[in-house]
Scaffold this active site. Structure first.
Site, PDB file in Angstrom:
ATOM      1  CG  ASP A   1     114.233 -57.426   2.545  1.00 48.30           C
ATOM      2  OD1 ASP A   1     113.394 -56.855   2.021  1.00 48.30           O
ATOM      3  OD2 ASP A   1     115.226 -57.390   2.283  1.00 48.30           O
TER       4      ASP A   1
ATOM      5  NE  ARG B   1     119.728 -65.963  -0.685  1.00 46.89           N
ATOM      6  CZ  ARG B   1     119.055 -66.275  -0.149  1.00 46.89           C
ATOM      7  NH1 ARG B   1     119.148 -67.835   0.586  1.00 46.89           N
ATOM      8  NH2 ARG B   1     117.881 -65.998   0.355  1.00 46.89           N
TER       9      ARG B   1
ATOM     10  CB  SER C   1     115.576 -55.718  -0.925  1.00 45.07           C
ATOM     11  OG  SER C   1     115.314 -57.051  -0.472  1.00 45.07           O
TER      12      SER C   1
END
Length: 922
Positions: free
Chosen positions: A664, A549, A610
């Site tokens: 994350d 994203r 991540s």
């Protein structure tokens, strides 16, 4: 007068609907722990959790206490779908007075009957049997605590033996059986004098040494069980006999008076007492009142007294007396004979309504009773008999309709198709009983489609079925426990994991990197959480899987607003070159900024990456290894921030400035920290798992400086890669690990995270099929397919209410796994064992973190918030509760609050950038 009498014995359909509603209300009251004592429909749990599946086999002994007899049976099942059991039986008459004598004498007599029976039929095979299981049919109202424990609530049917009410009848029988063994050794039994029909010399020693009472039940349960054949399960049983009762398979979670919550349980309704609270007062006729007054228990079992064959003859008798008094019958005749209680029996009633010879046969029957009826009298007596029997059948149908509608509602079905086992004198002797039972129940419960199945010796063969099923389930339970035992962790196991995690944390924080430490404890260079003064627009890039994203996060005095877009990374790019991967990411960022009209601005960007990194600055991190299916070349060991900057330079994109790289987990902590200043821990439990927390700088040996705190990215997914958790790894875990792209790596993660739990479950299911614990051992080729059982199925399967079992079967049918109800229950247990272990291990790791923070700060009690994200934590119905409960147990001096993250990897990364930008401009 005759028409008025007939009308009083006929109940309108509208009143039957009301009666059905009252029965359902009383059933619910009986199932509820708080209102059970007030319920007239007692809804007693039987602890029978399954019906026969056709695989039962072996020899089973049955003893049944009948009206004035003891019946003993030996039933042999062959595992052939229960189609052709072999049954041998013998009936013994009770000595006169025993039904009203001492309870001890009664049970001693039963034991002696068993001994004589076995002496006559024992074969070498049975003689060599280690244990001969016995099912005890005890047709009286009992409070059952277990399948093999039931306390008598009250005698009925003419019994009133002393010293039995309130006692466990199974224990009384087992004690009597054991006593016979002592008696066989030479001790006299005092009760023998009561049994004049037998000589003590007929006693055969040693016959009962192998007999063990396994189950106690009433005849209604036996009726249901004997009607269950392979491919034709029966879930309701009705006995319409001297007494009346019904049982059915209820959802266990609704039976609050029992502790079992999984699957279904047979409930003995004891509906004979329905109406004892007055709800049947308006349909209780004067004839019923007279019968009730003359009974041994006035005011009790009022429903049973309207329908039981022990009473229908008496109802007819009182109706005839009343109509004679009104001069509607036997005008001018002496009817003194009618005043004798018991002179008019159910057999007389059945003979009157079933005869094919018309009035002639009715006249013969009445004359045999000492009456002199006219032809008109015969016709009217026949009408009364038909009305009484028709009402009895109609009331049975009303009770059945209540049961069926309740089953349909509680299973959340639009329609219920069910088999109903039926037995008893009313069913077998009254030809219209079946027709009335079906037609009236369908009028009252049109959503239900019952099929009536005649019971073949429910109290005998059915009792053997109950015993056989109990033994099958006990054997299955032992095998299931053996399979699942390695996944069930004790408190000592969890304390050990907590201690090992703490040990690995300390080693990972050390100045000299310990090559054997499996928890990397990576510094993130994030030294503060948001304080609420941050302002501006910030970009965030969230890269953690096949989708990524790009976001813009606007932080104002009013709060935070965001806009985002999801982009896909094709597999070829994931596994191609590093340049191609980061060029693709920059292309997507440019596309997003153009759509948001942000191309002309230079915005700070927080990069959520991540994957395991060695962070050497807030905006500098070296990739340690790819995970999650990525393998882009030229990246491992490189600074991923610089790789992103180089791609931006190649694309000549100047609209962003990478100021922070976070994973994350850190982003989750920061996102929750904006809402709760006490949030100093981040936890991810989703596809993967990780944790971070605020550590004292003085303990971070890999970074210079002792002042303040720094967020440490634990990378705890690798906990155990050095072998310290090998003792917890099961066969299933090892098989799953070996089939991953990184065998021997991320071992803690493979016990906890959503990527692997479904595969662990699949491995367990394959072993259970192999051991014939699931799907009757039938081969399941589809189950051999990797990843056919995604972890999201665990969430569906483990929903706490019984309706989820229907969803389980739908899931399994989708996978071409044709599951029985029992298969579904076992499937849920497997899923629960795997997810519970995952939650407990996660809690043990977290306990090590919070205890370290508490000790670091020299506190007796630590209050801290954990920001948490991940689909497993958020969507699984039990994971979060199990985690929090275990954590509280392992770290009692820490008050831990959990706060669900709202977009930690996006919003959190932007807040890291905001905090960094705010500090740089301060």
């Amino acid at each position: 007068q005759i028409q008025r009498a007939l009308r009083s014995l006929s109940i309108p359909l509208e009143r039957l609907h009301v009666m059905k509603g009252h029965m359902i209300e009383d059933m619910c009251k009986g199932l509820c722990r708080q209102t059970h004592a007030q319920a007239k429909v007692r809804m007693l749990p039987t602890y029978i959790g399954s019906i026969p599946n056709g695989t039962e086999k072996g020899n089973f002994l049955v003893v049944e206490l009948c009206q004035n007899q003891v019946r003993t049976l030996l039933v042999t099942l062959y595992g052939d779908g229960n189609m052709s059991p072999n049954v041998v039986y013998k009936i013994f008459d009770m000595p006169e007075g025993m039904m009203q004598g001492e309870g001890e004498a009664l049970f001693d007599f039963i034991a002696q009957c068993l001994s004589k029976f076995l002496a006559e039929i024992t074969s070498p095979e049975i003689r060599e049997t280690t244990t001969l299981p016995l099912g005890f049919v005890f047709p009286f109202s009992c409070q059952q605590m277990r399948l093999d424990k039931a306390e008598l609530l009250s005698w009925s049917k003419g019994f009133s033996c002393s010293g039995v009410v309130g006692k466990d009848v199974v224990q009384l029988l087992q004690s009597a059986i054991n006593k016979q063994e002592v008696g066989a050794s030479g001790k006299d039994s005092s009760w023998l004098s009561l049994w004049r029909g037998w000589k003590s010399s007929q006693f055969t020693p040693g016959q009962l040494r192998h007999v063990e009472v396994v189950a106690v039940m009433n005849d209604t349960v036996g009726t249901m069980m004997t009607c269950s054949l392979e491919g034709r399960p029966c879930e309701v049983g009705i006995v319409a006999d001297k007494g009346s009762n019904c049982c059915f398979m209820a959802e266990s979670y609704l039976v609050e008076t029992a502790d079992e919550t999984s699957g279904r349980m047979c409930v003995n309704t004891e509906w004979g007492c329905f109406g004892d609270d007055g709800v049947l007062k308006d349909v209780f006729t004067l004839y019923d009142e007279r019968v009730d007054e003359e009974s041994s228990n006035p005011g009790e079992k009022r429903f049973e007294k309207m329908v039981g064959t022990l009473y229908v003859g008496e109802i007819v008798r009182h109706a005839l007396i009343a109509l004679t008094a009104e001069k509607a019958l036997f005008t001018g005749m002496d009817i003194a004979v009618l005043k004798e209680k018991g002179m008019f029996t159910v057999q007389h009633v059945l003979n009157i309504i079933n005869n094919e010879d018309g009035i002639t046969e009715v006249k013969r029957i009445l004359e045999s009773l000492g009456l002199q009826p006219s032809e008109r009298d015969c016709g009217r007596v026949q009408q009364i008999c038909r009305a009484v029997m028709g009402r009895a059948a109609t009331l049975h149908a009303t009770g059945l309709a209540a049961i069926l509608s309740y089953m349909c509602q509680t299973r959340d079905l639009e329609t219920l198709t069910v088999n109903v086992g039926v037995d008893g004198e009313l069913y077998t002797g009254y030809p219209r009983f079946e027709e009335i039972l079906l037609s009236v129940s369908r009028l009252l419960a049109p959503e239900c489609m019952p099929t009536l199945l005649p019971s073949r010796d429910g109290s005998g063969r059915g009792a053997a079925m109950v015993t056989a099923v109990a033994l099958r389930l006990a054997a299955q339970r032992r095998d299931v426990d053996e399979v699942l035992a390695p996944l069930r962790l004790s408190r000592a196991d969890l304390e050990n994991v907590q201690a090992l995690m703490r040990q690995e944390m300390d080693q990972g924080l050390g100045k000299e990197t310990n090559p054997t430490a499996s928890v990397r404890m990576l510094p993130t260079y994030v030294t503060h959480t948001p304080d609420g003064t941050e302002r501006g627009d910030f970009l965030a890039l969230d890269l953690g899987g096949t989708n990524f994203r790009v976001l813009v996060v606007r932080v104002t005095e009013e709060g935070i607003s965001m806009a985002s877009e999801i982009y896909v990374i094709p597999a070829a790019i994931m596994q191609g070159t590093g340049e191609a991967l980061f060029d693709h990411i920059i292309d997507c960022i440019i596309d997003f900024q153009m759509k948001q009209n942000l191309v002309t601005q230079m915005l700070p960007l927080g990069f959520t990456f991540s994957f395991p990194c060695q962070q050497v600055g807030l905006d500098k991190a070296l990739l340690l290894t790819w995970t999650k299916g990525f393998s882009a070349s030229g990246c491992v060991g490189k600074d991923v921030v610089q790789l992103l900057r180089d791609a931006a330079q190649r694309k000549q994109h100047l609209g962003m400035q990478v100021v922070a790289l976070v994973n994350d987990t850190v982003g989750t902590m920061m996102a929750c920290g904006y809402d709760d200043p006490k949030c100093e821990i981040g936890l991810i439990v989703g596809t993967g798992t990780n944790a971070c927390y605020m550590e004292e700088m003085r303990n971070v040996g890999t970074v210079e400086g002792d002042e303040g705190r720094m967020c440490i990215n634990m990378e705890w997914g690798a906990f155990g890669d050095n072998g310290c958790l090998d003792h917890l790894f099961t066969h299933f875990d090892r098989v799953v690990d070996e089939t991953t792209i990184n065998p021997g790596k991320q071992r803690f993660e493979k016990l906890i995270s959503g990527m692997y739990l479904g595969e662990i479950v699949r491995q367990i299911l394959m072993v259970m099929v192999e051991k014939q614990l699931l799907f009757k051992g039938r081969p399941c080729p589809k189950l051999q397919t990797r990843n056919i059982f995604p972890t999201k199925f665990l969430s569906t399967i483990e929903l706490s209410n019984g309706l989820a079992l229907r969803q389980i079967r739908a899931i399994l049918n989708e996978l071409e796994l044709h599951a029985s109800f029992e298969d579904s229950v076992l499937m849920r247990e497997v899923c629960q064992a795997v997810s519970l272990r995952a939650a407990q291990l996660c809690a043990a790791g977290l306990a090590a973190v919070v205890e370290k923070m508490r000790e670091n700060r020299g506190l007796d009690q630590l209050s801290v918030t954990v920001g948490v994200d991940g689909t497993l934590y958020k969507l699984h119905p039990c994971f979060s509760d199990n985690l929090q409960k275990t954590l509280k147990d392992l770290a009692p001096n820490c008050n831990v609050t959990f706060l669900l993250s709202e977009d930690g990897s996006g919003k959190g990364a932007a807040l890291v950038a905001a905090v960094a930008d705010h500090a740089a401009n301060a």
